[in-house]
Design an enzyme around this catalytic site. Structure first.
Site, mmCIF file in Angstrom:
data_model
loop_
_atom_site.group_PDB
_atom_site.id
_atom_site.type_symbol
_atom_site.label_atom_id
_atom_site.label_comp_id
_atom_site.label_asym_id
_atom_site.label_seq_id
_atom_site.Cartn_x
_atom_site.Cartn_y
_atom_site.Cartn_z
ATOM 1 N N CYS A 95 0.842 -1.273 -0.114
ATOM 2 C CA CYS A 95 -0.211 0.005 0.000
ATOM 3 C C CYS A 95 0.779 1.339 0.011
ATOM 4 C CB CYS A 95 -0.877 0.164 1.307
ATOM 5 S SG CYS A 95 -1.694 -1.341 1.255
ATOM 6 N N HIS A 150 -3.146 6.831 4.332
ATOM 7 C CA HIS A 150 -3.656 5.596 3.606
ATOM 8 C C HIS A 150 -4.806 5.253 4.354
ATOM 9 C CE1 HIS A 150 -3.999 1.826 2.017
ATOM 10 N NE2 HIS A 150 -3.678 1.066 2.773
ATOM 11 N N ASN A 160 -10.562 -0.230 1.409
ATOM 12 C CA ASN A 160 -9.016 -0.062 1.156
ATOM 13 C C ASN A 160 -8.797 -0.408 -0.157
ATOM 14 O OD1 ASN A 160 -6.269 -0.382 1.387
ATOM 15 N ND2 ASN A 160 -6.439 -1.606 3.241
HETATM 16 O O1 UT7 Z 1 -3.668 -1.812 3.734
HETATM 17 C C1 UT7 Z 1 -2.506 -2.343 4.386
HETATM 18 C C2 UT7 Z 1 -2.440 -2.427 5.810
HETATM 19 N N1 UT7 Z 1 -3.771 -3.058 6.213
HETATM 20 C C3 UT7 Z 1 -4.337 -2.533 7.661
HETATM 21 O O2 UT7 Z 1 -3.765 -1.614 8.094
HETATM 22 C C4 UT7 Z 1 -5.561 -3.376 8.153
HETATM 23 C C5 UT7 Z 1 -5.201 -3.407 9.790
HETATM 24 N N2 UT7 Z 1 -6.244 -3.990 10.373
HETATM 25 C C6 UT7 Z 1 -7.581 -3.915 10.522
HETATM 26 O O3 UT7 Z 1 -7.913 -2.764 9.896
HETATM 27 C C7 UT7 Z 1 -8.380 -4.752 11.630
HETATM 28 O O4 UT7 Z 1 -7.554 -5.308 12.253
HETATM 29 C C8 UT7 Z 1 -9.413 -5.475 11.021
HETATM 30 C C9 UT7 Z 1 -10.417 -4.424 10.311
HETATM 31 C C10 UT7 Z 1 -8.953 -5.892 9.804
HETATM 32 C C11 UT7 Z 1 -10.298 -6.109 12.069
HETATM 33 O O5 UT7 Z 1 -10.536 -5.570 13.172
HETATM 34 P P1 UT7 Z 1 -10.305 -5.796 14.530
HETATM 35 O O6 UT7 Z 1 -10.769 -4.866 15.534
HETATM 36 O O7 UT7 Z 1 -8.832 -5.975 14.721
HETATM 37 O O8 UT7 Z 1 -10.945 -7.348 14.760
HETATM 38 P P2 UT7 Z 1 -10.221 -8.574 14.984
HETATM 39 O O9 UT7 Z 1 -9.565 -9.132 13.987
HETATM 40 O O10 UT7 Z 1 -9.549 -8.597 16.447
HETATM 41 O O11 UT7 Z 1 -11.629 -9.635 15.391
HETATM 42 C C12 UT7 Z 1 -12.621 -9.264 16.328
HETATM 43 C C13 UT7 Z 1 -13.673 -10.062 16.277
HETATM 44 C C14 UT7 Z 1 -13.311 -11.547 16.066
HETATM 45 O O12 UT7 Z 1 -14.157 -12.491 16.894
HETATM 46 P P3 UT7 Z 1 -13.993 -12.986 18.012
HETATM 47 O O13 UT7 Z 1 -12.725 -13.645 18.041
HETATM 48 O O14 UT7 Z 1 -13.711 -11.810 19.115
HETATM 49 O O15 UT7 Z 1 -15.012 -13.847 18.285
HETATM 50 C C15 UT7 Z 1 -13.445 -11.746 14.601
HETATM 51 O O16 UT7 Z 1 -13.729 -13.033 14.247
HETATM 52 O O17 UT7 Z 1 -14.424 -9.841 14.972
HETATM 53 C C16 UT7 Z 1 -14.761 -10.800 14.244
HETATM 54 N N3 UT7 Z 1 -14.660 -10.434 12.800
HETATM 55 C C17 UT7 Z 1 -15.695 -10.191 12.387
HETATM 56 N N4 UT7 Z 1 -17.251 -9.999 12.623
HETATM 57 C C18 UT7 Z 1 -18.093 -9.811 11.873
HETATM 58 C C19 UT7 Z 1 -13.768 -10.418 11.966
HETATM 59 N N5 UT7 Z 1 -14.198 -10.116 10.820
HETATM 60 C C20 UT7 Z 1 -15.533 -9.690 11.102
HETATM 61 C C21 UT7 Z 1 -16.499 -9.449 10.281
HETATM 62 N N6 UT7 Z 1 -17.832 -9.489 10.513
HETATM 63 N N7 UT7 Z 1 -16.286 -8.975 8.831
#
Ligand code: UT7
Length: 331
Positions: free
Chosen positions: A118, A258, A288
């Protein structure tokens, strides 16, 4: 502020292209176990654009290039290099830049790709500065384009809600009035490469029936790990680049971060002590789109007339590699 006696490069044209087809969070609710509420709250994304099956990233890049050339009042013959930043090339070889060159009918000039996740657009600006100020090139078409929906795993709710397709471009040439790129900072850390990558399709894991069955040709990301690094590195990069430009946080008019997650965008704004109106975000519309996020934002702000003479802009990115960079720019 930019001193007239220092040579700089400046942006003399902006433009972008996104496919017409919109994929909303509600559409995604029918594909994976997710909700519009979760996606908006955790990422800020409401919808993204998705290219049709028959398109490759060069098709988006060619459209963005025509629009940018037109906005700059230029013809293809007026540019002397094409740099294409992408992580989703049409083909591993030839480069996407060569497919774009063919599409533009620009066979008088060289063309090549850069791969820096990115961060590729900012890496491209830094590279262009070197090429232009050393006298190698006069006017460069720099494109950031991505067709991420073709490497998306539509069974993985952790990633499939995040990405979209788009291309943005700028024309870069030497400044004649002291405006332009004031400073930059760029870095990489290959030790963390497997937190955000496309495992198969290259020489490490070539395509096999097994690699396809295991979805190894799709993007994989450990989202929350990437998140922590992105917040830290984008904040650092912006502050170092500002220091190199001899500017303070108070002098920044616009931060263009970004667009990966609204929470990363807001955290970076807070790190620079900026009020929300100085922190640009369009992630709700496009998701993104990786290397295309910054040139799209540049064009939207430019077209809205937000850039006046001497407006100070900080562009800031983080991505696969890991790579990260910031550019301080005086309009
Ligand atoms: O472009 C290059 C750089 N990329 C980035 O910078 C992306 C960086 N990361 C992020 O933006 C975030 O980490 C995400 C948006 C990908 C995820 O958000 P998060 O707050 O870090 O969530 P998480 O991965 O810690 O997941 C929290 C919960 C999990 O459930 P449990 O284990 O707590 O029960 C996931 O399974 O949210 C769940 N989850 C979802 N729930 C509903 C993950 N994806 C989804 C979804 N819908 N799409």
């Amino acid at each position: 502020m930019g001193k007239k006696n220092r040579r700089r490069i400046k942006i003399t044209g902006t433009g972008f292209y996104v496919p017409d087809k919109v994929l909303t969070n509600f559409d995604l609710e029918k594909i994976v176990d997710t909700t519009d509420e979760w996606i908006v709250a955790r990422t800020g994304i409401k919808e993204r654009r998705i290219a049709s099956e028959d398109k490759a990233v060069s098709d988006l890049a060619i459209e963005a290039s025509w629009i940018t050339l037109k906005n700059a009042g230029l013809k293809v013959e007026d540019i002397d290099l094409i740099i294409m930043a992408t992580s989703t090339p049409d083909t591993i070889f030839p480069s996407t830049a060569c497919w774009v060159q063919k599409g533009l009918g620009a066979d008088h000039i060289p063309a090549f790709d850069i791969s820096a996740g990115c961060t590729g657009f900012l890496y491209g600006m830094i590279l262009a500065e070197g090429l232009i100020l050393s006298g190698i090139n006069k006017r460069i078409l720099l494109i950031g384009g991505e067709l991420l929906t073709k490497v998306t795993n539509w069974k993985d709710r952790n990633t499939c809600v995040l990405f979209g397709d788009a291309a943005g471009a700028v024309i870069l040439e030497e400044s004649d009035d002291g405006s332009g790129m004031l400073s930059y900072y760029w870095k990489a850390d290959g030790n963390l490469g497997n937190l955000l990558f496309q495992p198969a399709g290259g020489s490490r894991i070539p395509a096999t029936a097994q690699s396809v069955a295991q979805d190894l040709h799709c993007l994989q990301m450990k989202g929350n790990e990437v998140f922590k690094h992105a917040v830290k590195r984008m904040g650092e990069a912006a502050l170092v680049a500002l220091k190199k430009a001899g500017l303070t946080r108070e002098e920044v008019d616009y931060l263009i971060p970004h667009q990966a997650n609204i929470r990363i965008i807001e955290a970076t704004g807070r790190r620079l002590n900026l009020p929300p109106e100085k922190v640009y975000s369009n992630i709700h519309k496009y998701g993104n789109v990786s290397v295309a996020t910054i040139p799209i934002a540049l064009h939207e702000l430019n077209e809205a007339g937000k850039f006046k003479k001497d407006t100070i802009i900080v562009m800031d990115a983080f991505g696969a590699g890991f790579t990260w960079a910031a550019v301080v720019y005086q309009w």
